[in-house]
Design a protein around this motif. Structure first.
Motif, PDB file in Angstrom:
ATOM      1  N   UNK A 130      -1.798 -15.081   3.107  1.00 24.80           N
ATOM      2  CA  UNK A 130      -2.833 -14.380   3.851  1.00 24.80           C
ATOM      3  C   UNK A 130      -2.847 -12.908   3.458  1.00 24.80           C
ATOM      4  N   UNK A 131      -3.981 -12.276   3.689  1.00 24.98           N
ATOM      5  CA  UNK A 131      -4.088 -10.851   3.379  1.00 24.98           C
ATOM      6  C   UNK A 131      -3.263 -10.026   4.362  1.00 24.98           C
ATOM      7  N   UNK A 132      -2.538  -9.064   3.821  1.00 25.19           N
ATOM      8  CA  UNK A 132      -1.803  -8.096   4.623  1.00 25.19           C
ATOM      9  C   UNK A 132      -2.195  -6.699   4.173  1.00 25.19           C
ATOM     10  N   UNK A 133      -2.304  -5.803   5.134  1.00 26.03           N
ATOM     11  CA  UNK A 133      -2.642  -4.411   4.829  1.00 26.03           C
ATOM     12  C   UNK A 133      -1.447  -3.549   5.175  1.00 26.03           C
ATOM     13  N   UNK A 134      -0.912  -2.864   4.161  1.00 30.89           N
ATOM     14  CA  UNK A 134       0.319  -2.095   4.292  1.00 30.89           C
ATOM     15  C   UNK A 134       0.032  -0.634   3.998  1.00 30.89           C
ATOM     16  N   UNK A 135       0.780   0.253   4.658  1.00 28.16           N
ATOM     17  CA  UNK A 135       0.646   1.685   4.407  1.00 28.16           C
ATOM     18  C   UNK A 135       2.030   2.272   4.126  1.00 28.16           C
ATOM     19  N   UNK A 136       2.128   3.009   3.021  1.00 28.24           N
ATOM     20  CA  UNK A 136       3.331   3.781   2.727  1.00 28.24           C
ATOM     21  C   UNK A 136       3.074   5.210   3.183  1.00 28.24           C
ATOM     22  N   UNK A 137       3.848   5.665   4.155  1.00 33.34           N
ATOM     23  CA  UNK A 137       3.691   7.013   4.707  1.00 33.34           C
ATOM     24  C   UNK A 137       4.671   7.959   4.013  1.00 33.34           C
ATOM     25  N   UNK A 138       4.168   9.096   3.517  1.00 27.88           N
ATOM     26  CA  UNK A 138       4.972  10.010   2.715  1.00 27.88           C
ATOM     27  C   UNK A 138       5.051  11.394   3.349  1.00 27.88           C
ATOM     28  N   UNK A 139       6.134  12.101   3.042  1.00 27.55           N
ATOM     29  CA  UNK A 139       6.263  13.474   3.524  1.00 27.55           C
ATOM     30  C   UNK A 139       5.693  14.449   2.491  1.00 27.55           C
ATOM     31  N   UNK A 140       5.932  15.747   2.678  1.00 28.87           N
ATOM     32  CA  UNK A 140       5.356  16.753   1.790  1.00 28.87           C
ATOM     33  C   UNK A 140       5.889  16.649   0.357  1.00 28.87           C
ATOM     34  N   UNK A 141       7.079  16.092   0.212  1.00 26.80           N
ATOM     35  CA  UNK A 141       7.654  15.921  -1.129  1.00 26.80           C
ATOM     36  C   UNK A 141       7.292  14.562  -1.729  1.00 26.80           C
ATOM     37  N   UNK A 142       6.440  13.838  -1.028  1.00 29.93           N
ATOM     38  CA  UNK A 142       6.034  12.486  -1.422  1.00 29.93           C
ATOM     39  C   UNK A 142       7.197  11.496  -1.397  1.00 29.93           C
ATOM     40  N   UNK A 147       7.285   2.511   5.878  1.00 35.76           N
ATOM     41  CA  UNK A 147       6.554   1.472   5.143  1.00 35.76           C
ATOM     42  C   UNK A 147       6.196   0.412   6.174  1.00 35.76           C
ATOM     43  N   UNK A 148       4.931   0.303   6.512  1.00 32.88           N
ATOM     44  CA  UNK A 148       4.540  -0.554   7.633  1.00 32.88           C
ATOM     45  C   UNK A 148       3.367  -1.457   7.270  1.00 32.88           C
ATOM     46  N   UNK A 149       3.467  -2.724   7.669  1.00 32.38           N
ATOM     47  CA  UNK A 149       2.325  -3.623   7.596  1.00 32.38           C
ATOM     48  C   UNK A 149       1.481  -3.370   8.836  1.00 32.38           C
ATOM     49  N   UNK A 150       0.281  -2.847   8.626  1.00 30.60           N
ATOM     50  CA  UNK A 150      -0.578  -2.478   9.741  1.00 30.60           C
ATOM     51  C   UNK A 150      -1.339  -3.664  10.310  1.00 30.60           C
ATOM     52  N   UNK A 151      -1.795  -4.552   9.426  1.00 32.53           N
ATOM     53  CA  UNK A 151      -2.596  -5.690   9.861  1.00 32.53           C
ATOM     54  C   UNK A 151      -2.315  -6.899   8.976  1.00 32.53           C
ATOM     55  N   UNK A 152      -2.428  -8.084   9.579  1.00 30.28           N
ATOM     56  CA  UNK A 152      -2.395  -9.340   8.841  1.00 30.28           C
ATOM     57  C   UNK A 152      -3.675 -10.093   9.177  1.00 30.28           C
ATOM     58  N   UNK A 153      -4.246 -10.749   8.172  1.00 29.61           N
ATOM     59  CA  UNK A 153      -5.530 -11.394   8.397  1.00 29.61           C
ATOM     60  C   UNK A 153      -5.563 -12.832   7.945  1.00 29.61           C
ATOM     61  N   UNK A 154      -6.656 -13.221   7.293  1.00 30.92           N
ATOM     62  CA  UNK A 154      -6.860 -14.585   6.823  1.00 30.92           C
ATOM     63  C   UNK A 154      -6.660 -14.611   5.316  1.00 30.92           C
ATOM     64  N   UNK A 179      -2.245   3.296   0.419  1.00 32.44           N
ATOM     65  CA  UNK A 179      -2.722   2.063   1.019  1.00 32.44           C
ATOM     66  C   UNK A 179      -2.431   0.905   0.068  1.00 32.44           C
ATOM     67  N   UNK A 180      -2.030  -0.225   0.618  1.00 28.93           N
ATOM     68  CA  UNK A 180      -1.726  -1.395  -0.202  1.00 28.93           C
ATOM     69  C   UNK A 180      -2.215  -2.640   0.523  1.00 28.93           C
ATOM     70  N   UNK A 181      -2.887  -3.520  -0.192  1.00 33.13           N
ATOM     71  CA  UNK A 181      -3.103  -4.850   0.373  1.00 33.13           C
ATOM     72  C   UNK A 181      -3.138  -5.880  -0.749  1.00 33.13           C
ATOM     73  N   UNK A 182      -3.088  -7.142  -0.384  1.00 31.02           N
ATOM     74  CA  UNK A 182      -3.023  -8.224  -1.357  1.00 31.02           C
ATOM     75  C   UNK A 182      -4.274  -9.079  -1.311  1.00 31.02           C
ATOM     76  N   UNK A 209      -5.651  17.241   6.665  1.00 26.65           N
ATOM     77  CA  UNK A 209      -4.641  17.617   5.683  1.00 26.65           C
ATOM     78  C   UNK A 209      -3.778  16.465   5.201  1.00 26.65           C
ATOM     79  N   UNK A 210      -4.273  15.247   5.346  1.00 26.96           N
ATOM     80  CA  UNK A 210      -3.536  14.058   4.893  1.00 26.96           C
ATOM     81  C   UNK A 210      -4.198  13.540   3.625  1.00 26.96           C
ATOM     82  N   UNK A 211      -3.437  13.449   2.567  1.00 33.38           N
ATOM     83  CA  UNK A 211      -3.982  12.993   1.291  1.00 33.38           C
ATOM     84  C   UNK A 211      -3.776  11.491   1.117  1.00 33.38           C
ATOM     85  N   UNK A 212      -4.808  10.816   0.668  1.00 35.58           N
ATOM     86  CA  UNK A 212      -4.702   9.400   0.319  1.00 35.58           C
ATOM     87  C   UNK A 212      -4.494   9.332  -1.194  1.00 35.58           C
ATOM     88  N   UNK A 213      -3.267   9.067  -1.603  1.00 33.93           N
ATOM     89  CA  UNK A 213      -2.949   9.094  -3.034  1.00 33.93           C
ATOM     90  C   UNK A 213      -3.615   7.953  -3.786  1.00 33.93           C
TER      91      UNK A 213
END
Length: 232
Positions: A130-142, A147-154, A179-182, A209-213
């Motif tokens: 199933x699809x999972x949506x994951x987010x890697x959260x980084x500090x100022x030094x990257x 590392x959290x799975x925010x949502x799981x779907x179909x 942002x990461x998903x499969x 001030x949050x950058x999406x790499x």
């Protein structure tokens, strides 16, 4: 062999386990086929049976060594000869692989370890059903904060709530996110919905001030970077 043993009494796989273990020790995993690596795993839980047919059956069912490790427990148990103890051993190795690849990005700038980031994402998500949506959260030094799975779907959709993603980033004092998903279909090519959702998150993140790499999509056939594709 004892005095009472005859050639007919000795299993045809007699000595095979020791030879396979020795080849692994001396030549490493690259010298072994996928089914032979699976045999080494199965030896632990099946002490007195030829496990080569089981290993080959697993590969026929799931496609590759990695896909066997990532297969759902219920589907593994549908394979003849596979019980709960074997599933536990398989899932232990899957967990070890995820822990190993995650360790490669811990405590260092993920932007300087991009190959390791991709390895981690593929190890943990590429073969999910199933699809999972994951987010890697980084500090100022990257460096990785969380590392959290925010949502799981179909099998072909995961609900993503851009404001919730940014809210969580603020809670963690994160300066940047990946942002990461499969795609369970195997094809990592981004859909129009993937691109639109990414831009919505960027629109909310930027004033704060949050950058999406990047937004990385992984699948059996590889990965796609929306940043690399020039669509974000």
């Amino acid at each position: 062999m004892t005095d009472r043993d005859t050639p007919a009494d000795i299993p045809h796989f007699h000595g095979h386990r020791d030879r396979l273990r020795q080849r692994f020790r001396e030549a490493g995993s690259d010298a072994l086929a996928d089914y032979e690596l699976l045999e080494l795993i199965l030896f632990r839980s099946i002490p007195r049976r030829d496990v080569k047919p089981i290993a080959k059956d697993l590969l026929r069912r799931f496609g590759s060594f990695a896909e066997v490790l990532a297969a759902p427990e219920r589907r593994l148990l549908e394979t003849d000869g596979i019980g709960t103890s074997i599933v536990t051993d398989i899932k232990l190795i899957e967990a070890a692989a995820a822990r190993l690849t995650r360790g490669a990005i811990a405590g260092r700038s993920v932007l300087d370890s991009w190959t390791a980031v991709l390895d981690y994402c593929r190890t943990t998500m590429a073969f999910a059903e199933k699809e999972n949506f994951r987010v890697l959260f980084l500090d100022k030094r990257n460096h990785l904060i969380a590392d959290e799975v925010q949502q799981s779907g179909t099998v072909d959709h995961t609900p993503v709530y851009p404001r919730e993603v940014i809210k969580r980033a603020l809670e963690l004092s994160s300066s940047a996110i990946i942002l990461v998903h499969n795609h369970p279909s195997g094809d990592p090519a981004p859909s129009s919905a993937d691109i639109r959702m990414t831009r919505e998150i960027m629109d909310i993140a930027s004033p704060l001030g949050i950058e999406v790499h990047d937004h990385v999509i992984v699948g059996r056939k590889g990965h796609a970077s929306l940043r690399g594709l020039g669509v974000m």
